[in-house]
Design a protein around this motif. Structure first.
Motif, PDB file in Angstrom:
ATOM      1  N   CYS A   6       0.774  -1.700   0.087  1.00 37.98           N
ATOM      2  CA  CYS A   6       0.206  -0.462  -0.237  1.00 37.98           C
ATOM      3  C   CYS A   6       0.805   1.566  -0.160  1.00 37.98           C
ATOM      4  N   GLY A   7       2.189   1.051   0.334  1.00 40.66           N
ATOM      5  CA  GLY A   7       3.367   2.200   0.100  1.00 40.66           C
ATOM      6  C   GLY A   7       3.349   3.279   1.076  1.00 40.66           C
ATOM      7  N   LYS A   8       1.811   2.908   2.226  1.00 39.39           N
ATOM      8  CA  LYS A   8       2.188   3.484   3.168  1.00 39.39           C
ATOM      9  C   LYS A   8       3.206   3.598   4.570  1.00 39.39           C
ATOM     10  N   GLU A   9       3.495   4.671   5.707  1.00 40.09           N
ATOM     11  CA  GLU A   9       4.812   4.389   6.444  1.00 40.09           C
ATOM     12  C   GLU A   9       4.366   4.009   7.696  1.00 40.09           C
ATOM     13  N   PRO A  18      -0.402  -2.833   9.743  1.00 44.44           N
ATOM     14  CA  PRO A  18      -1.374  -2.193   9.961  1.00 44.44           C
ATOM     15  C   PRO A  18      -2.473  -2.002   9.224  1.00 44.44           C
ATOM     16  N   PHE A  19      -1.999  -1.425   8.279  1.00 45.85           N
ATOM     17  CA  PHE A  19      -3.098  -0.816   7.213  1.00 45.85           C
ATOM     18  C   PHE A  19      -3.495  -1.612   6.282  1.00 45.85           C
ATOM     19  N   CYS A  20      -2.474  -2.403   5.365  1.00 46.08           N
ATOM     20  CA  CYS A  20      -3.434  -3.257   4.296  1.00 46.08           C
ATOM     21  C   CYS A  20      -3.287  -4.937   5.052  1.00 46.08           C
ATOM     22  N   GLY A  21      -2.231  -5.482   6.307  1.00 45.12           N
ATOM     23  CA  GLY A  21      -2.485  -7.150   7.232  1.00 45.12           C
ATOM     24  C   GLY A  21      -1.183  -7.930   5.230  1.00 45.12           C
ATOM     25  N   GLU A  22      -0.371  -6.573   4.514  1.00 43.32           N
ATOM     26  CA  GLU A  22       0.778  -7.424   4.137  1.00 43.32           C
ATOM     27  C   GLU A  22       1.889  -7.828   4.828  1.00 43.32           C
ATOM     28  N   ILE A  23       2.957  -9.007   4.712  1.00 42.71           N
ATOM     29  CA  ILE A  23       3.669  -9.411   5.355  1.00 42.71           C
ATOM     30  C   ILE A  23       4.926  -8.461   4.714  1.00 42.71           C
ATOM     31  N   ALA A  30      11.592  -0.084   2.144  1.00 43.54           N
ATOM     32  CA  ALA A  30      11.611   1.680   1.268  1.00 43.54           C
ATOM     33  C   ALA A  30      12.358   1.958  -0.406  1.00 43.54           C
ATOM     34  N   LYS A  31      12.554   0.462  -0.637  1.00 42.15           N
ATOM     35  CA  LYS A  31      13.032   0.606  -2.473  1.00 42.15           C
ATOM     36  C   LYS A  31      11.299   0.107  -2.815  1.00 42.15           C
ATOM     37  N   ALA A  32      10.395  -0.548  -2.581  1.00 45.01           N
ATOM     38  CA  ALA A  32       9.531  -0.931  -2.954  1.00 45.01           C
ATOM     39  C   ALA A  32       8.372   0.495  -3.622  1.00 45.01           C
ATOM     40  N   ALA A  33       8.447   1.283  -1.861  1.00 39.79           N
ATOM     41  CA  ALA A  33       7.381   2.365  -2.354  1.00 39.79           C
ATOM     42  C   ALA A  33       7.702   3.490  -2.778  1.00 39.79           C
TER      43      ALA A  33
END
Length: 212
Positions: A6-9, A18-23, A30-33
């Protein structure tokens, strides 16, 4: 660090977002964001460039057609896009794109196709259009086979003046008669209409419109 989905901090050391449940995987958050943001910016840039390119192409086309006589005449009355009247004033090179090269050179240049004759007397642009029995085209909404009264009504609607009304006997055709009309366009050019009718059926058989 940032979530790769989701790209959130999110806080350091968290195993799940805590926002999307992603592992959360170490080392690539940081690189992916950043990569995701870069893709979004690149997509927006491409869209902007495409829009600019389309605007430039449209501008170039209009400049070429206006400078080289590619635009048809402006009329003081409504004309549909498929009306043959739009051929008047069209540049010869544009006519060739539509119907091919004229059958012969010299002056005037003449194109023939499906009962339509397109003529250019000045070797620059179309000066007259003629339609005959096999044509399915129309001039000012008038087609071969239309009733004479309907043609007269249509010419009155566009504000044309009746200049001539004569029988064709002197030309060796007692079965036909002619109506001649004229009208000025929005840019003050006079158009001459010649409509030929069968005197018995009162139907439109052939006609032409030319620039005076």
């Amino acid at each position: 660090m940032f979530c790769t989905k989701c790209g959130k901090e999110i806080k350091e050391g968290m195993k799940h977002c805590p926002f999307c449940g992603e592992i959360v995987k170490k080392g690539n958050t940081a690189k992916a964001a950043v990569s995701s943001n870069e893709k979004k910016k690149l997509k927006k840039t491409k869209i902007i460039l495409i829009i600019i390119a389309l605007l430039l192409i449209g501008g170039l086309y209009n400049a070429v057609t206006e400078n080289e006589g590619g635009k048809s005449l402006e009329y003081s009355f409504e004309v549909s896009d498929d009306d043959l009247l739009n051929l008047l004033g069209m540049a010869n090179k544009d006519v060739e794109k539509l119907v091919g090269e004229p059958p012969r050179g010299g002056s005037p240049l003449i194109w023939m196709k499906n009962g339509i004759m397109i003529m250019s007397k000045n070797k620059n642009s179309v000066t007259s259009v003629h339609i005959s029995g096999e044509s399915t085209g129309k001039i000012c909404g008038i087609s071969i086979g239309d009733k004479e009264n309907d043609v007269i009504e249509q010419m009155n609607l566009i504000g044309a003046n009746l200049d001539e009304k004569e029988k064709m006997d002197e030309y060796g055709d007692p079965e036909s008669h002619r109506l001649g009309y004229s009208i000025k366009t929005a840019n003050n050019i006079t158009l001459k209409f010649n409509w030929i009718f069968n005197s018995y059926t009162k139907r439109f058989t052939t006609g032409s419109v030319s620039i005076e």
